[in-house]
Design a protein around this motif. Sequence first.
Motif, mmCIF file in Angstrom:
data_model
loop_
_atom_site.group_PDB
_atom_site.id
_atom_site.type_symbol
_atom_site.label_atom_id
_atom_site.label_comp_id
_atom_site.label_asym_id
_atom_site.label_seq_id
_atom_site.Cartn_x
_atom_site.Cartn_y
_atom_site.Cartn_z
ATOM 1 N N ILE A 588 30.847 45.923 47.253
ATOM 2 C CA ILE A 588 31.479 44.831 46.513
ATOM 3 C C ILE A 588 32.924 44.835 46.989
ATOM 4 C CG2 ILE A 588 32.097 43.933 44.234
ATOM 5 C CD1 ILE A 588 29.796 45.672 43.083
ATOM 6 N N ILE A 589 33.277 43.833 47.771
ATOM 7 C CA ILE A 589 34.613 43.808 48.371
ATOM 8 C C ILE A 589 35.532 42.920 47.531
ATOM 9 C CG2 ILE A 589 35.984 43.317 50.414
ATOM 10 C CD1 ILE A 589 33.614 43.894 52.148
ATOM 11 N N CYS A 590 36.574 43.549 47.002
ATOM 12 C CA CYS A 590 37.574 42.839 46.200
ATOM 13 C C CYS A 590 38.802 42.574 47.070
ATOM 14 C CB CYS A 590 37.959 43.671 44.977
ATOM 15 S SG CYS A 590 36.542 44.086 43.926
ATOM 16 N N LYS A 591 39.640 41.685 46.596
ATOM 17 C CA LYS A 591 40.805 41.325 47.402
ATOM 18 C C LYS A 591 41.838 42.453 47.431
ATOM 19 C CE LYS A 591 44.228 37.642 47.963
ATOM 20 N NZ LYS A 591 44.809 36.426 47.378
ATOM 21 N N THR A 592 42.123 43.019 46.254
ATOM 22 C CA THR A 592 43.177 44.025 46.154
ATOM 23 C C THR A 592 42.656 45.308 45.508
ATOM 24 O OG1 THR A 592 43.870 43.275 43.967
ATOM 25 C CG2 THR A 592 44.928 42.221 45.862
ATOM 26 N N ASP A 593 43.472 46.331 45.582
ATOM 27 C CA ASP A 593 43.158 47.600 44.926
ATOM 28 C C ASP A 593 43.118 47.404 43.408
ATOM 29 O OD1 ASP A 593 43.005 50.635 44.996
ATOM 30 O OD2 ASP A 593 44.817 50.373 43.795
ATOM 31 N N GLU A 594 44.048 46.604 42.917
ATOM 32 C CA GLU A 594 44.118 46.304 41.482
ATOM 33 C C GLU A 594 42.818 45.665 41.001
ATOM 34 O OE1 GLU A 594 46.861 43.208 39.200
ATOM 35 O OE2 GLU A 594 48.070 44.651 40.331
ATOM 36 N N GLU A 595 42.334 44.673 41.765
ATOM 37 C CA GLU A 595 41.087 43.999 41.400
ATOM 38 C C GLU A 595 39.903 44.962 41.504
ATOM 39 O OE1 GLU A 595 39.842 39.562 42.268
ATOM 40 O OE2 GLU A 595 39.206 40.803 43.975
ATOM 41 N N SER A 596 39.895 45.815 42.524
ATOM 42 C CA SER A 596 38.812 46.798 42.702
ATOM 43 C C SER A 596 38.684 47.700 41.481
ATOM 44 C CB SER A 596 39.073 47.675 43.939
ATOM 45 O OG SER A 596 39.027 46.916 45.102
ATOM 46 N N LYS A 597 39.813 48.162 40.971
ATOM 47 C CA LYS A 597 39.796 49.049 39.808
ATOM 48 C C LYS A 597 39.270 48.339 38.562
ATOM 49 C CE LYS A 597 43.385 52.128 41.566
ATOM 50 N NZ LYS A 597 44.820 52.409 41.638
ATOM 51 N N ARG A 598 39.641 47.075 38.392
ATOM 52 C CA ARG A 598 39.152 46.293 37.239
ATOM 53 C C ARG A 598 37.642 46.112 37.308
ATOM 54 N NH1 ARG A 598 43.384 42.576 38.194
ATOM 55 N NH2 ARG A 598 41.849 41.025 38.848
ATOM 56 N N GLY A 622 26.045 54.507 49.485
ATOM 57 C CA GLY A 622 25.747 53.958 48.164
ATOM 58 C C GLY A 622 26.393 52.598 47.994
ATOM 59 N N THR A 623 26.645 52.213 46.754
ATOM 60 C CA THR A 623 27.301 50.938 46.469
ATOM 61 C C THR A 623 28.775 51.202 46.204
ATOM 62 O OG1 THR A 623 25.267 50.064 45.511
ATOM 63 C CG2 THR A 623 27.303 48.899 44.989
ATOM 64 N N LEU A 624 29.611 50.652 47.060
ATOM 65 C CA LEU A 624 31.047 50.901 46.993
ATOM 66 C C LEU A 624 31.781 49.684 46.446
ATOM 67 C CD1 LEU A 624 31.591 52.486 50.544
ATOM 68 C CD2 LEU A 624 30.684 53.575 48.483
ATOM 69 N N VAL A 625 32.826 49.952 45.675
ATOM 70 C CA VAL A 625 33.782 48.907 45.294
ATOM 71 C C VAL A 625 35.043 49.211 46.091
ATOM 72 C CG1 VAL A 625 35.043 47.807 43.420
ATOM 73 C CG2 VAL A 625 32.790 48.785 42.980
ATOM 74 N N ILE A 626 35.465 48.251 46.905
ATOM 75 C CA ILE A 626 36.488 48.558 47.907
ATOM 76 C C ILE A 626 37.440 47.384 48.092
ATOM 77 C CG2 ILE A 626 34.928 47.798 49.770
ATOM 78 C CD1 ILE A 626 36.102 49.993 51.543
ATOM 79 N N PRO A 627 38.754 47.633 48.221
ATOM 80 C CA PRO A 627 39.680 46.536 48.503
ATOM 81 C C PRO A 627 39.512 46.032 49.938
ATOM 82 C CG PRO A 627 40.872 48.625 48.353
ATOM 83 C CD PRO A 627 39.456 48.920 48.009
ATOM 84 N N SER A 628 39.825 44.772 50.136
ATOM 85 C CA SER A 628 39.569 44.089 51.416
ATOM 86 C C SER A 628 40.092 44.844 52.628
ATOM 87 C CB SER A 628 40.197 42.693 51.372
ATOM 88 O OG SER A 628 41.581 42.788 51.029
ATOM 89 N N TYR A 629 41.328 45.312 52.564
ATOM 90 C CA TYR A 629 41.968 45.894 53.748
ATOM 91 C C TYR A 629 41.438 47.281 54.104
ATOM 92 C CZ TYR A 629 44.786 47.480 49.786
ATOM 93 O OH TYR A 629 45.192 47.973 48.571
ATOM 94 N N LEU A 630 40.726 47.945 53.166
ATOM 95 C CA LEU A 630 40.138 49.251 53.494
ATOM 96 C C LEU A 630 38.729 49.123 54.065
ATOM 97 C CD1 LEU A 630 41.276 51.601 50.577
ATOM 98 C CD2 LEU A 630 42.171 51.469 52.898
ATOM 99 N N ALA A 631 38.184 47.895 54.058
ATOM 100 C CA ALA A 631 36.830 47.680 54.589
ATOM 101 C C ALA A 631 36.854 47.448 56.098
ATOM 102 C CB ALA A 631 36.181 46.489 53.887
ATOM 103 N N LYS A 632 38.057 47.342 56.683
ATOM 104 C CA LYS A 632 38.170 47.082 58.123
ATOM 105 C C LYS A 632 37.494 48.180 58.938
ATOM 106 C CE LYS A 632 42.143 45.937 59.923
ATOM 107 N NZ LYS A 632 42.062 44.696 60.695
ATOM 108 N N GLY A 633 36.765 47.766 59.965
ATOM 109 C CA GLY A 633 36.213 48.737 60.912
ATOM 110 C C GLY A 633 34.876 49.322 60.527
#
Length: 694
Positions: A588-598, A622-633
Amino acid sequence: MKLLVKSPYFGRIDFREQGREHTEPIYLGIASFLDDDQETFLVYDWRAPVSSLYYDGAPGPAAYQTPEGEMFGTMELKRQFVIKEGKIDVMFDTGVTIGDELLQQVLSHSADNQMKSIVATIQREQNAVIRNDKSRMLVVQGAAGSGKTSAALQRVAYLLYKYRATLKADQVLLFSPNPLFNSYVSSVLPELGEENMMQTTFQAYLAHQLGKEFELEDVFAQMESILNAEEGPWLNVKKASIFFKSSPAFLQIISKYTSLLEKKDMMFREIRFQGRLIISAETMKKKFYEYDPGIKLVNRIDLMKQWMLKELMTFAHAERSAAWVDDQIELLSQEEYQRAYTKIRRKQMGTKDSFDDHELERNLLAKMIVNEWLKPVRKWIKRLRYVDVKGLYRELFRNKELMLTLNSGGDLPEMWDQIAEQTLLELKDKKLSYEDSTPYLYLQELLKGFQTNTLIRHVFIDEVQDYSPFQLEYLKRLFPRARMTALGDLNQGIYAHTDVLGGSLESLKELYGAGETEVISLTKSYRSTYEIVDFTRSMMPGGENIVAFDRQGDLPQVIMESNLEQLHGDIIKDIQQLHEQGYEHTAIICKTDEESKRVYEALKETLPLKLITKTTPSYIRGTLVIPSYLAKGVEFDAVLIYNGSESSYSRESERKLFYTVCTRAMHLLHIYSLGQPSRFITDIHSDKYTKISK
């Protein structure tokens, strides 16, 4: 040996050398395997010269390069295998490329939390990256999912194999986009029987050099502040500041500044001890400009160090008779006194001096105490801390006339006064923004002497589009003997300083010069299904140049949600269905770290989720909740974009970020939208995705 037992080879070519009647079957595996005579190859290493026939050639006339010259002949057969646990699962003959059948099988598998080697499926264009050993600078421009990082890691293995007599794994350094990525790629080289190269991040290097003096902003914190900021003056100033401080123009300004300092305006920090002045800043400045002007700045600073250490010695000698020294002697415990006695006796071996003489005893103890108390000052001088780098960097932003002079009459950014004010406030608070860290360090190195690393022979920079020209120039100077391999995709340039590179990675030719630089483009995308690639390439200008590998799947889904409760309910159902269908590695890719935590807090009671932050040590399956910029690569079986609405992704500067997160999906892409979807979606022809209204 253990690896070869499970899968001894993955390819076979039958090659008849020119002028010979005998055709030799050549089997290829991840390592060489010889017969008992230790001369006859039963399996050739995939990196051996003859193996290039498999990756580049086709049945018919063929040639390969050997140390003795080019070898000509005829390839009569090219065959591929998939062998697991000693059993052949798949076997087929193929032509020019590594067969689509094998790729289809490999790519249809589930994603993993660690990257795997691709030696069995290396494509011709990837092989050109792997075996290139001529260029000082190799630039790989690759579309999302084109295998550029995989090819780079196989390239490391190839270099370690070819130059095994002179090149060791600890002479190869990889700069990763984030610490998570280090763990993601850490299994590739051991899987190929090689030791891992050294891995770091540019941020880790900055922290090592400047972290004790400043509170450093990292690139992720910079990204968070920009993504969370509303349109307005602060954001405009921040972006202008980032652009200017990342540019080659600012690098030239700092270089000119150090030339100017050779003539005037050098700054020093005074030397004090117990509140008393030993050497004033003015005295140091006077001494600095008394040296021959022909002596370089760095050498003058070193001469000053020698002079200051002598001055300190003179001060120390005079200080031995001070009253505070007697106080310290009185305060010595029996144990400390005994230690001092032993130490002094050792130094006096063979002399006539006696520790029984009270005056001599006092002098020896005084000398020891003063030297001990002055040790931090001596250390401070040896580390050249007396050079006021902070004051000099501050002056660039305090003195506008100086900056205009150094800019050779060129214009400063429109919001220069606000940029300067913001920078000065941060310096006052002992903070360095991400865009200031490299220029500050560059100035420090020009003043104190570059701490170059001549042991590193190959530097690999992944996600090179995330580096500013300033940072790349710094790395070039830091590793003067190294060849550089830079891998990137400007379509995934998500950080604010990316635009400084211009519209093409071709601009990197300026780093070493066109004659020493080669640019290889990888345009075919293998990660995602045809439908996902067709959808994502439509977002980007020039996306039509990206070639989708023909692996069929479902159209991306754009799911319109009317409220937050409904959105969360649908995501829960979606994840549960994906698990039932066997999709084990989802995000589940969120835009920011703040949104990921929510999101994590809202869904963790219902779903087995793992939250990824910039401090997470490694990717977890597994199923990850991750901010957009950490999903790179990295890649996932299925990607769920948490909120791809116009209210979330609306700025043109966020187009590349949205493209990047969508291209993480291998098999399924579901984009949820609270309200109207982002224009990055609605601008795409509606037949490239399925729209679902709830």
